[in-house]
Design a protein around this motif. Structure first.
Motif, PDB file in Angstrom:
ATOM      1  N   ARG A 214       0.831  -1.210   0.000  1.00  0.00           N
ATOM      2  CA  ARG A 214       0.000   0.000   0.000  1.00  0.00           C
ATOM      3  C   ARG A 214       0.867   1.263   0.000  1.00  0.00           C
ATOM      4  O   ARG A 214       1.821   1.379   0.774  1.00  0.00           O
ATOM      5  N   PRO A 215       0.549   2.241  -0.870  1.00  0.00           N
ATOM      6  CA  PRO A 215       1.332   3.481  -0.908  1.00  0.00           C
ATOM      7  C   PRO A 215       1.304   4.195   0.440  1.00  0.00           C
ATOM      8  O   PRO A 215       0.324   4.101   1.183  1.00  0.00           O
ATOM      9  N   PRO A 216       2.364   4.913   0.790  1.00  0.00           N
ATOM     10  CA  PRO A 216       2.380   5.665   2.056  1.00  0.00           C
ATOM     11  C   PRO A 216       1.179   6.594   2.216  1.00  0.00           C
ATOM     12  O   PRO A 216       0.679   6.764   3.332  1.00  0.00           O
ATOM     13  N   GLN A 217       0.712   7.198   1.115  1.00  0.00           N
ATOM     14  CA  GLN A 217      -0.467   8.059   1.204  1.00  0.00           C
ATOM     15  C   GLN A 217      -1.760   7.261   1.322  1.00  0.00           C
ATOM     16  O   GLN A 217      -2.809   7.837   1.621  1.00  0.00           O
ATOM     17  N   GLY A 218      -1.695   5.981   1.061  1.00  0.00           N
ATOM     18  CA  GLY A 218      -2.924   5.197   0.961  1.00  0.00           C
ATOM     19  C   GLY A 218      -3.511   5.370  -0.417  1.00  0.00           C
ATOM     20  O   GLY A 218      -3.519   4.447  -1.237  1.00  0.00           O
ATOM     21  N   GLN A 219      -4.017   6.552  -0.692  1.00  0.00           N
ATOM     22  CA  GLN A 219      -4.577   6.897  -1.990  1.00  0.00           C
ATOM     23  C   GLN A 219      -3.857   8.132  -2.532  1.00  0.00           C
ATOM     24  O   GLN A 219      -4.194   9.260  -2.173  1.00  0.00           O
ATOM     25  N   PRO A 220      -2.827   7.958  -3.389  1.00  0.00           N
ATOM     26  CA  PRO A 220      -2.197   9.120  -4.017  1.00  0.00           C
ATOM     27  C   PRO A 220      -3.211   9.969  -4.768  1.00  0.00           C
ATOM     28  O   PRO A 220      -4.258   9.477  -5.207  1.00  0.00           O
TER      29      PRO A 220
END
Length: 230
Positions: A214-220
């Motif tokens: 999962r990206p650090p932002q969650g949802q880029p």
């Protein structure tokens, strides 16, 4: 009129600049347009100017002044680097500025886009975005050979919407705490916190989960240009 509470400033990067002969200016170092040094320099300048993010232009064909992409002019910049890879290259050289590469949803698999942008988000420690484009041009269609004819405009928008939905679901297919990384127990990931997305649509059928955490932002951030019909 209601007051604007927050304004974000950004710059769109494409070649030597927006003007068609900008590449001939001495300061733009035309020999370096396709080097990491050029892109690192312009992004660093934008960050020093306290801009919120930069976007990296991209497309599926050479730049052209003709709608059919067939002009024979030799006095304009032709060719560009891959936007996502360029953003990934400059990410470690910056600290705060957002990095938003353009990706053409048409002809591009959402699974590949999801992992590429997720990777960029990891490399940049949460500064990635995605600028979604569409393409209905026949000469770009011929680069791929998957369809007998281009989609109509409403179908292009429908496909792009499905594309973004798949990308977003794949980003969510790993829960925030799916990675355990416990050396003592030998468990790196909790398999129960990785999920199939089972997306079934007219244009895509994607089971998932993503192979990128999962990206650090969650949802880029996902954007479209205000000048686009999309």
């Amino acid at each position: 009129m209601s007051a604007v509470s927050e304004i974000h400033l950004a710059v769109a990067l494409d070649g030597a600049g927006g003007h068609p002969v900008a590449w001939r200016e001495p300061g733009d170092r035309p020999a370096e347009l396709f080097t990491a040094r050029h892109w690192a320099g312009v992004v660093a300048e934008a960050e020093a100017g306290l801009l919120d993010f930069v976007s990296f232009d991209d497309a599926l064909a050479l730049q052209s002044a003709s709608p059919g992409g067939q002009d024979e002019r030799t006095d304009r910049v032709r060719g560009r680097l891959d936007a996502v890879l360029t953003a990934a290259r400059v990410a470690p050289l910056t600290r705060h500025i957002g990095l938003v590469p353009a990706v053409t949803a048409t002809h591009t698999e959402p699974f590949h886009v999801s992992k590429a942008v997720a990777t960029l988000d990891h490399v940049s420690r949460g500064r990635a975005g995605l600028d979604v484009r569409i393409s209905g041009l026949p000469h770009e269609e011929r680069h791929f050979g998957r369809r007998t004819a281009p989609l109509q405009e409403d179908e292009l928008h429908e496909e792009a919407a499905d594309h973004v939905e798949v990308v977003r679901r794949l980003w969510d297919s790993w829960e925030d705490d799916a990675e355990i990384r416990d050396v003592a127990t030998g468990r790196f990931v909790d398999r129960h916190k990785l999920h199939y997305i089972d997306f079934e649509g007219r244009h895509f059928s994607v089971r998932g989960p993503s192979i990128t955490p999962r990206p650090p932002q969650g949802q880029p951030v996902v954007t479209v240009r205000a000048t686009d019909s999309a």
